[in-house]
Design an enzyme around this catalytic site. Structure first.
Site, PDB file in Angstrom:
ATOM      1  N   ARG A  63      43.194  33.934  33.457  1.00 17.38           N
ATOM      2  CA  ARG A  63      43.362  33.110  34.963  1.00 17.38           C
ATOM      3  C   ARG A  63      42.779  33.462  36.358  1.00 17.38           C
ATOM      4  NH1 ARG A  63      49.066  36.211  37.187  1.00 17.38           N
ATOM      5  NH2 ARG A  63      47.520  38.058  38.094  1.00 17.38           N
ATOM      6  N   LYS A  76      44.905  33.702  42.295  1.00 18.31           N
ATOM      7  CA  LYS A  76      44.232  35.189  42.938  1.00 18.31           C
ATOM      8  C   LYS A  76      43.412  35.243  43.691  1.00 18.31           C
ATOM      9  CE  LYS A  76      47.114  39.627  41.370  1.00 18.31           C
ATOM     10  NZ  LYS A  76      47.224  39.184  42.037  1.00 18.31           N
ATOM     11  N   GLU A  88      57.628  32.308  46.011  1.00 19.35           N
ATOM     12  CA  GLU A  88      57.269  33.751  45.628  1.00 19.35           C
ATOM     13  C   GLU A  88      57.310  34.585  47.211  1.00 19.35           C
ATOM     14  OE1 GLU A  88      54.335  34.652  43.696  1.00 19.35           O
ATOM     15  OE2 GLU A  88      52.305  32.911  44.678  1.00 19.35           O
TER      16      GLU A  88
HETATM   17  N1  PLP Z   1      52.396  36.575  42.648  1.00 13.93           N
HETATM   18  C1  PLP Z   1      51.679  36.873  44.055  1.00 13.93           C
HETATM   19  C2  PLP Z   1      51.446  36.626  44.768  1.00 13.93           C
HETATM   20  C3  PLP Z   1      51.230  38.578  43.100  1.00 13.93           C
HETATM   21  O1  PLP Z   1      50.293  39.083  43.450  1.00 13.93           O
HETATM   22  C4  PLP Z   1      51.148  38.702  41.886  1.00 13.93           C
HETATM   23  C5  PLP Z   1      50.743  39.900  40.780  1.00 13.93           C
HETATM   24  O2  PLP Z   1      50.042  39.735  40.520  1.00 13.93           O
HETATM   25  C6  PLP Z   1      52.151  38.083  40.955  1.00 13.93           C
HETATM   26  C7  PLP Z   1      53.137  36.701  42.227  1.00 13.93           C
HETATM   27  C8  PLP Z   1      52.877  38.628  39.795  1.00 13.93           C
HETATM   28  O3  PLP Z   1      51.860  38.307  38.379  1.00 13.93           O
HETATM   29  P1  PLP Z   1      51.738  39.100  37.875  1.00 13.93           P
HETATM   30  O4  PLP Z   1      52.434  39.500  36.980  1.00 13.93           O
HETATM   31  O5  PLP Z   1      50.448  38.549  37.089  1.00 13.93           O
HETATM   32  O6  PLP Z   1      50.832  40.521  38.313  1.00 13.93           O
HETATM   33  C1  COI Z   2      49.875  42.116  41.351  1.00 10.27           C
HETATM   34  O1  COI Z   2      51.146  43.135  41.095  1.00 10.27           O
HETATM   35  O2  COI Z   2      48.699  42.453  40.139  1.00 10.27           O
HETATM   36  C2  COI Z   2      49.273  42.094  42.182  1.00 10.27           C
HETATM   37  O3  COI Z   2      48.085  42.200  42.436  1.00 10.27           O
HETATM   38  C3  COI Z   2      50.350  42.234  43.464  1.00 10.27           C
HETATM   39  C4  COI Z   2      49.762  42.756  44.905  1.00 10.27           C
HETATM   40  C5  COI Z   2      50.815  42.387  45.880  1.00 10.27           C
HETATM   41  C6  COI Z   2      49.600  44.304  44.519  1.00 10.27           C
END
Ligand code: PLP
Ligand code: COI
Length: 341
Positions: A82, A184, A220
């Site tokens: 990612r 991200k 989200e």
């Molecule tokens: N959506 C956003 C905007 C995020 O910052 C995160 C955190 O990383 C997620 C979703 C959840 O993603 P993940 O499960 O890969 O941490």
């Molecule tokens: C994560 O879940 O790793 C994120 O980057 C979300 C952030 C809002 C702490």
């Protein structure tokens, strides 16, 4: 292993300086050799691309101590890939996946005393990131970058742990149609800060962002994806090209289907459908799975039947399985658990 002297059970989701972090530099079209450093501070030119035009991407994953003392990470290959997708959209170089995994391993090993003990509910949150370092004044991509990765011990993202939260529909958009919502990049989070402060000032725990083009569909929150459970026990999760492809959400779809035999569907979800769901949760590395009890918009308040006291029963099963896989008490699908030590 002797651990750092912290009140592990009462950690919040905050930054604590640990011993070592990883640094590698990109210059003349290639990545230099990386290494660990003691220095948590960064010195940059005043005109560095990150400072002027916000050219930065990051990731988030966790290291878990399991019952037998092993330290593992969860699907770090997905974070590595990612980050490449994010870098591509930001006109930044890719940091190779194998080097990303090596950096994770090196940082975790060098900071093993900061990995919270099994059973405390805390974890070592790992933050890989990459930013533009050389001076850029005309608007264009930089030519030099730095990749870094540090760890910080964290507790729950929401102060009440896994108590249901109340969220509001944001009046602001997080991402633009055809913008950067699916990557991200720090700029997406800068965009969400005003919405976040506004939601908190109004007494809400988080924002629900709607699709920026029509404000009809659920997207989200600022840091987690949504999952919904229908009254028939199906898992439904929003499909959109302006949300982050959450590793947690993608994993939960597999857990729901393969471990619980549930029907899982990824599709656009209208805000007007919310009232028909039995349970709602937000999921992410930081948030794990946090139940949502109530969603408030200007026109209506949706209270999920699971209530404000505890997680809904299906959300709870998903939570137990996911955390069981991460902590090694539930068998993991092949390749999900990356043992470091
Ligand atoms: N959506 C956003 C905007 C995020 O910052 C995160 C955190 O990383 C997620 C979703 C959840 O993603 P993940 O499960 O890969 O941490
Ligand atoms: C994560 O879940 O790793 C994120 O980057 C979300 C952030 C809002 C702490």
């Amino acid at each position: 292993m002797e651990k750092a002297n912290l009140d592990w059970k009462n950690l919040s989701f905050g930054y604590i300086t640990t011993d070592k972090r990883y640094v590698a530099n990109f210059k003349d079209g290639k990545w230099g050799e990386g290494s660990l450093t003691d220095d948590p501070n960064i010195t940059l030119n005043e005109c560095a691309g990150i400072l002027q035009y916000c050219q930065e991407v990051f990731e988030g994953l966790k290291a878990y101590e399991q019952e037998d003392g092993s330290i593992v990470t969860f699907r770090p290959d997905l974070n590595a890939s990612r980050m490449m997708d994010s870098a591509k959209r930001m006109e930044m170089p890719s940091f190779p996946a194998e080097r990303f995994i090596e950096a994770v391993e090196e940082v975790v090993r060098a900071n093993a005393k900061w990995v919270p003990p099994y059973g405390t509910g805390a974890t070592l949150y790992l933050r890989p990131y990459m930013f533009a370092t050389n001076p850029v004044i005309g608007v264009k991509p930089a030519t030099e970058y730095q990749f870094r990765l540090f760890g910080t011990p964290v507790g729950p993202y929401f102060k009440n742990g896994v108590k249901p939260i109340t969220i509001c529909v944001s009046d602001f958009d997080r991402a633009a149609p055809r913008g950067t919502g699916f990557i991200k990049a720090g700029l997406n989070y800068a965009m969400s800060l005003h919405a976040n402060v506004t939601a908190h000032a109004n007494g809400y725990d988080e924002n629900m962002f709607l699709d920026p083009a029509t404000r009809t569909y659920v997207e989200e929150t600022g840091g987690a994806n949504f999952i919904f459970i229908t009254k028939d026990g199906e898992l439904v999760t929003p499909k959109s090209n302006s949300i982050l492809p959450s590793v947690t959400r993608r994993s939960l779809l597999v857990v729901a289907k393969d471990y619980l035999g549930m029907k899982v569907t990824e599709r656009p979800v209208k805000f007007s459908e919310l009232k028909d769901f039995a349970e709602c949760g937000i999921c992410g590395t930081a948030a794990v799975i946090c139940p949502v009890g109530k969603v408030v918009s200007h026109d209506e308040t949706v209270c999920f039947p699971s209530g404000m006291e505890k997680m809904g029963p299906v959300t709870q099963k998903l939570y137990d399985l996911l955390t069981g896989i991460q902590y090694g008490t539930v068998d993991a699908p092949e390749g999900w658990i990356h043992k470091i030590m």
